[in-house]
Design a protein around this motif. Structure first.
Motif, PDB file in Angstrom:
ATOM      1  N   PHE A 221      36.325 -13.694  -1.125  1.00  0.00           N
ATOM      2  CA  PHE A 221      36.066 -13.588  -2.558  1.00  0.00           C
ATOM      3  C   PHE A 221      36.480 -12.213  -3.067  1.00  0.00           C
ATOM      4  O   PHE A 221      36.069 -11.190  -2.511  1.00  0.00           O
ATOM      5  CB  PHE A 221      34.568 -13.820  -2.797  1.00  0.00           C
ATOM      6  CG  PHE A 221      34.143 -13.732  -4.226  1.00  0.00           C
ATOM      7  CD1 PHE A 221      34.540 -14.698  -5.139  1.00  0.00           C
ATOM      8  CD2 PHE A 221      33.349 -12.697  -4.665  1.00  0.00           C
ATOM      9  CE1 PHE A 221      34.139 -14.623  -6.459  1.00  0.00           C
ATOM     10  CE2 PHE A 221      32.935 -12.626  -5.987  1.00  0.00           C
ATOM     11  CZ  PHE A 221      33.335 -13.595  -6.872  1.00  0.00           C
ATOM     12  N   ALA A 222      37.296 -12.175  -4.122  1.00  0.00           N
ATOM     13  CA  ALA A 222      37.728 -10.901  -4.703  1.00  0.00           C
ATOM     14  C   ALA A 222      37.281 -10.814  -6.150  1.00  0.00           C
ATOM     15  O   ALA A 222      37.729 -11.574  -6.988  1.00  0.00           O
ATOM     16  CB  ALA A 222      39.248 -10.774  -4.625  1.00  0.00           C
ATOM     17  N   SER A 223      36.358  -9.892  -6.419  1.00  0.00           N
ATOM     18  CA  SER A 223      35.883  -9.690  -7.793  1.00  0.00           C
ATOM     19  C   SER A 223      35.118  -8.383  -7.858  1.00  0.00           C
ATOM     20  O   SER A 223      34.602  -7.899  -6.850  1.00  0.00           O
ATOM     21  CB  SER A 223      34.967 -10.838  -8.209  1.00  0.00           C
ATOM     22  OG  SER A 223      34.348 -10.554  -9.454  1.00  0.00           O
ATOM     23  N   SER A 224      35.013  -7.839  -9.059  1.00  0.00           N
ATOM     24  CA  SER A 224      34.181  -6.657  -9.286  1.00  0.00           C
ATOM     25  C   SER A 224      32.701  -7.003  -9.340  1.00  0.00           C
ATOM     26  O   SER A 224      31.860  -6.118  -9.290  1.00  0.00           O
ATOM     27  CB  SER A 224      34.554  -5.996 -10.619  1.00  0.00           C
ATOM     28  OG  SER A 224      35.629  -5.129 -10.452  1.00  0.00           O
ATOM     29  N   PHE A 225      32.423  -8.296  -9.456  1.00  0.00           N
ATOM     30  CA  PHE A 225      31.038  -8.702  -9.691  1.00  0.00           C
ATOM     31  C   PHE A 225      30.063  -8.235  -8.601  1.00  0.00           C
ATOM     32  O   PHE A 225      29.021  -7.658  -8.920  1.00  0.00           O
ATOM     33  CB  PHE A 225      30.981 -10.228  -9.881  1.00  0.00           C
ATOM     34  CG  PHE A 225      29.646 -10.830  -9.613  1.00  0.00           C
ATOM     35  CD1 PHE A 225      28.582 -10.582 -10.463  1.00  0.00           C
ATOM     36  CD2 PHE A 225      29.432 -11.633  -8.506  1.00  0.00           C
ATOM     37  CE1 PHE A 225      27.336 -11.123 -10.201  1.00  0.00           C
ATOM     38  CE2 PHE A 225      28.195 -12.183  -8.249  1.00  0.00           C
ATOM     39  CZ  PHE A 225      27.141 -11.924  -9.095  1.00  0.00           C
ATOM     40  N   ALA A 227      30.176  -5.683  -6.629  1.00  0.00           N
ATOM     41  CA  ALA A 227      29.997  -4.234  -6.693  1.00  0.00           C
ATOM     42  C   ALA A 227      29.080  -3.845  -7.854  1.00  0.00           C
ATOM     43  O   ALA A 227      28.199  -2.988  -7.730  1.00  0.00           O
ATOM     44  CB  ALA A 227      31.350  -3.539  -6.838  1.00  0.00           C
ATOM     45  N   VAL A 228      29.307  -4.492  -9.005  1.00  0.00           N
ATOM     46  CA  VAL A 228      28.485  -4.186 -10.183  1.00  0.00           C
ATOM     47  C   VAL A 228      27.036  -4.597  -9.926  1.00  0.00           C
ATOM     48  O   VAL A 228      26.094  -3.836 -10.175  1.00  0.00           O
ATOM     49  CB  VAL A 228      29.037  -4.926 -11.421  1.00  0.00           C
ATOM     50  CG1 VAL A 228      28.099  -4.787 -12.601  1.00  0.00           C
ATOM     51  CG2 VAL A 228      30.411  -4.392 -11.779  1.00  0.00           C
ATOM     52  N   PHE A 229      26.856  -5.800  -9.391  1.00  0.00           N
ATOM     53  CA  PHE A 229      25.504  -6.303  -9.154  1.00  0.00           C
ATOM     54  C   PHE A 229      24.810  -5.476  -8.078  1.00  0.00           C
ATOM     55  O   PHE A 229      23.617  -5.183  -8.181  1.00  0.00           O
ATOM     56  CB  PHE A 229      25.570  -7.772  -8.749  1.00  0.00           C
ATOM     57  CG  PHE A 229      24.490  -8.598  -9.362  1.00  0.00           C
ATOM     58  CD1 PHE A 229      24.535  -8.930 -10.698  1.00  0.00           C
ATOM     59  CD2 PHE A 229      23.411  -9.027  -8.614  1.00  0.00           C
ATOM     60  CE1 PHE A 229      23.535  -9.681 -11.278  1.00  0.00           C
ATOM     61  CE2 PHE A 229      22.397  -9.774  -9.184  1.00  0.00           C
ATOM     62  CZ  PHE A 229      22.460 -10.108 -10.517  1.00  0.00           C
ATOM     63  N   ARG A 231      25.217  -2.376  -7.474  1.00  0.00           N
ATOM     64  CA  ARG A 231      24.764  -1.105  -8.060  1.00  0.00           C
ATOM     65  C   ARG A 231      23.494  -1.288  -8.877  1.00  0.00           C
ATOM     66  O   ARG A 231      22.614  -0.444  -8.880  1.00  0.00           O
ATOM     67  CB  ARG A 231      25.869  -0.506  -8.939  1.00  0.00           C
ATOM     68  CG  ARG A 231      26.962   0.085  -8.124  1.00  0.00           C
ATOM     69  CD  ARG A 231      27.889   0.922  -8.953  1.00  0.00           C
ATOM     70  NE  ARG A 231      28.692   1.744  -8.055  1.00  0.00           N
ATOM     71  CZ  ARG A 231      29.276   2.867  -8.394  1.00  0.00           C
ATOM     72  NH1 ARG A 231      29.159   3.328  -9.613  1.00  0.00           N
ATOM     73  NH2 ARG A 231      29.968   3.549  -7.521  1.00  0.00           N
ATOM     74  N   PHE A 232      23.412  -2.421  -9.577  1.00  0.00           N
ATOM     75  CA  PHE A 232      22.180  -2.698 -10.322  1.00  0.00           C
ATOM     76  C   PHE A 232      20.993  -2.815  -9.366  1.00  0.00           C
ATOM     77  O   PHE A 232      19.889  -2.395  -9.682  1.00  0.00           O
ATOM     78  CB  PHE A 232      22.310  -4.008 -11.099  1.00  0.00           C
ATOM     79  CG  PHE A 232      23.161  -3.918 -12.330  1.00  0.00           C
ATOM     80  CD1 PHE A 232      23.135  -2.792 -13.136  1.00  0.00           C
ATOM     81  CD2 PHE A 232      23.977  -4.969 -12.695  1.00  0.00           C
ATOM     82  CE1 PHE A 232      23.916  -2.707 -14.274  1.00  0.00           C
ATOM     83  CE2 PHE A 232      24.769  -4.897 -13.833  1.00  0.00           C
ATOM     84  CZ  PHE A 232      24.735  -3.766 -14.621  1.00  0.00           C
ATOM     85  N   LEU A 233      21.234  -3.409  -8.181  1.00  0.00           N
ATOM     86  CA  LEU A 233      20.138  -3.685  -7.248  1.00  0.00           C
ATOM     87  C   LEU A 233      19.757  -2.476  -6.401  1.00  0.00           C
ATOM     88  O   LEU A 233      18.694  -2.473  -5.784  1.00  0.00           O
ATOM     89  CB  LEU A 233      20.516  -4.844  -6.326  1.00  0.00           C
ATOM     90  CG  LEU A 233      20.575  -6.217  -6.987  1.00  0.00           C
ATOM     91  CD1 LEU A 233      21.120  -7.247  -6.016  1.00  0.00           C
ATOM     92  CD2 LEU A 233      19.189  -6.648  -7.464  1.00  0.00           C
ATOM     93  N   LYS A 250      33.029 -17.147  -0.198  1.00  0.00           N
ATOM     94  CA  LYS A 250      32.385 -18.019  -1.174  1.00  0.00           C
ATOM     95  C   LYS A 250      32.427 -19.481  -0.741  1.00  0.00           C
ATOM     96  O   LYS A 250      33.458 -19.971  -0.290  1.00  0.00           O
ATOM     97  CB  LYS A 250      33.087 -17.869  -2.530  1.00  0.00           C
ATOM     98  CG  LYS A 250      32.573 -18.819  -3.606  1.00  0.00           C
ATOM     99  CD  LYS A 250      33.269 -18.603  -4.939  1.00  0.00           C
ATOM    100  CE  LYS A 250      33.134 -19.846  -5.806  1.00  0.00           C
ATOM    101  NZ  LYS A 250      33.608 -19.642  -7.176  1.00  0.00           N
ATOM    102  N   PHE A 264      27.299 -17.153  -1.435  1.00  0.00           N
ATOM    103  CA  PHE A 264      28.077 -16.087  -0.816  1.00  0.00           C
ATOM    104  C   PHE A 264      27.470 -15.734   0.536  1.00  0.00           C
ATOM    105  O   PHE A 264      26.249 -15.604   0.656  1.00  0.00           O
ATOM    106  CB  PHE A 264      28.080 -14.835  -1.693  1.00  0.00           C
ATOM    107  CG  PHE A 264      28.900 -14.993  -2.947  1.00  0.00           C
ATOM    108  CD1 PHE A 264      30.271 -15.160  -2.873  1.00  0.00           C
ATOM    109  CD2 PHE A 264      28.297 -14.959  -4.190  1.00  0.00           C
ATOM    110  CE1 PHE A 264      31.026 -15.291  -4.027  1.00  0.00           C
ATOM    111  CE2 PHE A 264      29.046 -15.097  -5.348  1.00  0.00           C
ATOM    112  CZ  PHE A 264      30.415 -15.261  -5.260  1.00  0.00           C
TER     113      PHE A 264
END
Lengths: 267, 302
Positions: A221-225, A227-229, A231-233, A250, A264
């Protein structure tokens, strides 16, 4: 100053603590609080009978001592903060819409049931149906953040619709059953058939079991999602942040229903 | 005109007249610095002036990977337009055609404000039903499957109605080389100011305009008073020792950002001095009656 309720005796019956919320106690004196009825049987039992009360702002309520009979702790919480130094029973944080509820011990089934906002943290283990809907309801948790440091029972995240559930320990069978949307993360081991009949939504498993054949492999799976999530966690859980930093694979499903959900697993 | 001389550079006692605009900020990230920058350059292309481009946009600065939401190299861009509707249209067209399409890109809001514009909320439809909504706290993202993975885009971005557009400096020098050197030095210093952009090519505009034209169809035409080749034929604003004029136009998310950028530009021009750079600095205005923001050069001398 915090309103402190120190448990004096083992509760003689199951209690309904959903009446002890910051917004309900805002204008009450200690005497008024002491007179509040917590009974779930015909035997009346009041706050004063059970707790030693140290007066303070009800914006933060602290229970010193808990019990498996503490039902409905923080149920309907709207704002403010509740801390339980001990265990709680069923429906902890059920239908909360805001605020912060922390329980240091174990909780019974239906913790965070149908919550729509706020933050619920349980340091111990939880019973079955974490965040799930109660009988006749269509949706489980639909907003907010639920962090469980221990293990969850069966069907955690049942009919989750929005919001995030993070389980640092293990989870039982049928994790995220009938998931509608939202995000469910488990760092420990998981029982059989995670994501059973999930429609949409995201399940992230650090130690996945064999998935049902109705989940299809979508590859790396390739996405920024993530990494962003992640960081939130990070402020909530270093383990979850680490899981989201690693490469993920995925699986889409459950193809027995809509099939737009995703599980995932580490790649 | 009265002037103040600083390090041999004459500063006109005049002011730049600027106008209220709507503005927003985005962080665009990519797999590396090159591709983060490429998305930003493409998105802010053809955005020098609202007159012909619909908006004014440029890069505000690079953002280190540790400071972006996804931990990849990023670039902060600012976009300005005259109305909220124009800004909405330009924003979604530009992110849709230039950022969504750019390899490995992601798009994040970088302005928290009461008013919001849709970004991912509109671009999600590109996903044709495969798009995924993700919320965490008060932030909302859309994940749109694309051929290299997923385009992650924040649902909305805040925008300010307090943005200021049209701050400017007119840089006058002996010849082309020196004037350009002064203008370049000014732009370089102004690039360091956050929340402000210089939307023209490389921050510099050589075709400053006046309001109106002899041709009915045109609202603006060449600023003949500052054209060196028209000296003697028109009522010129140029002294005999000026052979070239370049302008810098500034847009900012706040009035203070435009003032800070103007101050930084002036300081750089003065530091360079008249031998290598500009002999005189002026500013464009319309008598002060059209725009509510007046940036007096004498107040911005460091």
């Amino acid at each position: 100053m915090t309103l402190v309720l120190t448990l004096k005796v083992t509760p003689p019956q199951r209690l309904d603590l959903s009446v002890l919320l910051p917004h309900l106690l805002a204008d009450k004196s200690s005497k008024d609080v002491a007179a509040i009825d917590l009974a779930t049987t015909r035997e009346k039992i009041t706050v004063g009978d059970l707790f030693r009360i140290r007066a303070g702002s009800a914006e933060e309520i602290r229970f010193e001592g808990g019990s498996e009979r503490f039902d409905g702790v923080g149920q309907g919480l709207q704002q403010g903060r509740i801390f339980v130094a001990g265990d709680a029973g069923i429906n902890a944080g059920r239908q909360m819409t805001g605020g912060d509820l922390v329980i240091s011990g174990n909780v019974g089934p239906y913790a965070g049931s149908a919550m729509t906002g706020g933050r619920l943290e349980i340091l111990g283990n939880a019973g079955d149906f974490l965040g799930a809907p109660r009988e006749g309801e269509l949706n489980g948790m639909s907003g907010g953040l639920l962090v469980l440091r221990g293990a969850a029972g069966r069907r955690a995240g049942d009919r989750l619709r929005r919001g995030t559930i993070l389980i640092e320990g293990d989870a039982g069978d049928w994790l995220g059953s009938r998931l509608i949307a939202g995000t469910l993360i488990v760092l420990g081991r998981v029982g059989v058939s995670p994501g059973y009949l999930m429609r949409r939504g995201t399940i992230v498993l650090a130690k996945p079991p064999a998935l049902a054949s109705t989940f299809v492999d979508c590859g790396q799976f390739a996405s920024s999602f993530p990494a962003v999530f992640g960081r939130f966690l990070l402020p909530e859980s270093r383990g979850a942040a680490r899981l989201f930093r690693a490469p993920l694979r995925k699986f889409a499903g459950d193809m027995a229903v809509l099939g737009k959900g995703e599980i995932f697993v580490p790649a | 005109m009265r002037t103040i001389t600083k390090n041999g550079v004459r500063i006109d006692d005049t002011f730049a007249e600027a106008f209220p605009m709507r503005g927003t900020a985005l962080i665009l990230t990519g797999p590396n610095k090159r591709w983060a920058r490429q998305a930003a350059v493409t998105m802010t292309g053809f955005a020098t002036s609202v007159i012909g481009c619909g908006c004014e946009a440029s890069i505000d600065g690079e953002v280190e990977a540790r400071d972006t939401p996804d931990g990849r190299p990023g670039v902060r861009v600012l976009i300005f337009a005259m109305s909220s509707n124009d800004l909405q249209t330009q924003l979604v067209n530009r992110v849709g055609q230039c950022v969504l399409t750019s390899p490995g890109s992601a798009c994040f809001s970088d302005l928290v404000a009461a008013d919001a514009l849709k970004v991912g909320d509109l671009l999600r439809y590109f996903g044709d039903g495969w798009q995924i909504s993700k919320k965490f706290g008060n932030r909302h993202f859309w994940r749109v499957p694309v051929m290299d993975g997923e385009f992650l885009c924040e649902a909305t971005t805040g925008f300010t109605k307090g943005a200021v557009g049209g701050g400017n400096l007119l840089i006058c020098g002996a010849d082309y080389e020196k004037t350009l050197r002064a203008a370049e030095a000014a732009v370089e210093a102004m690039n360091e100011v956050r929340d402000a952009i210089m939307p023209f090519p490389g921050g510099i505009v050589r075709s400053g305009s006046k309001v109106g034209s002899k041709y009915k169809a045109l609202h603006a035409s060449t600023n003949d008073a500052f054209c060196p080749s028209l000296r003697g034929m028109t009522k010129t604003a140029l002294d005999d020792d000026i052979g070239c004029v370049l302008e810098i136009v500034i847009d900012g998310l706040t009035e203070a950002a435009v003032a800070d950028a103007t101050r930084a530009g002036l300081a750089a021009i003065i530091k360079l001095g008249p031998r290598n750079g500009a002999r005189r600095v002026s500013a464009g205005n319309y008598g002060g009656k059209l725009g509510p923001f007046h940036f007096h050069l004498k107040d911005l001398l460091a």
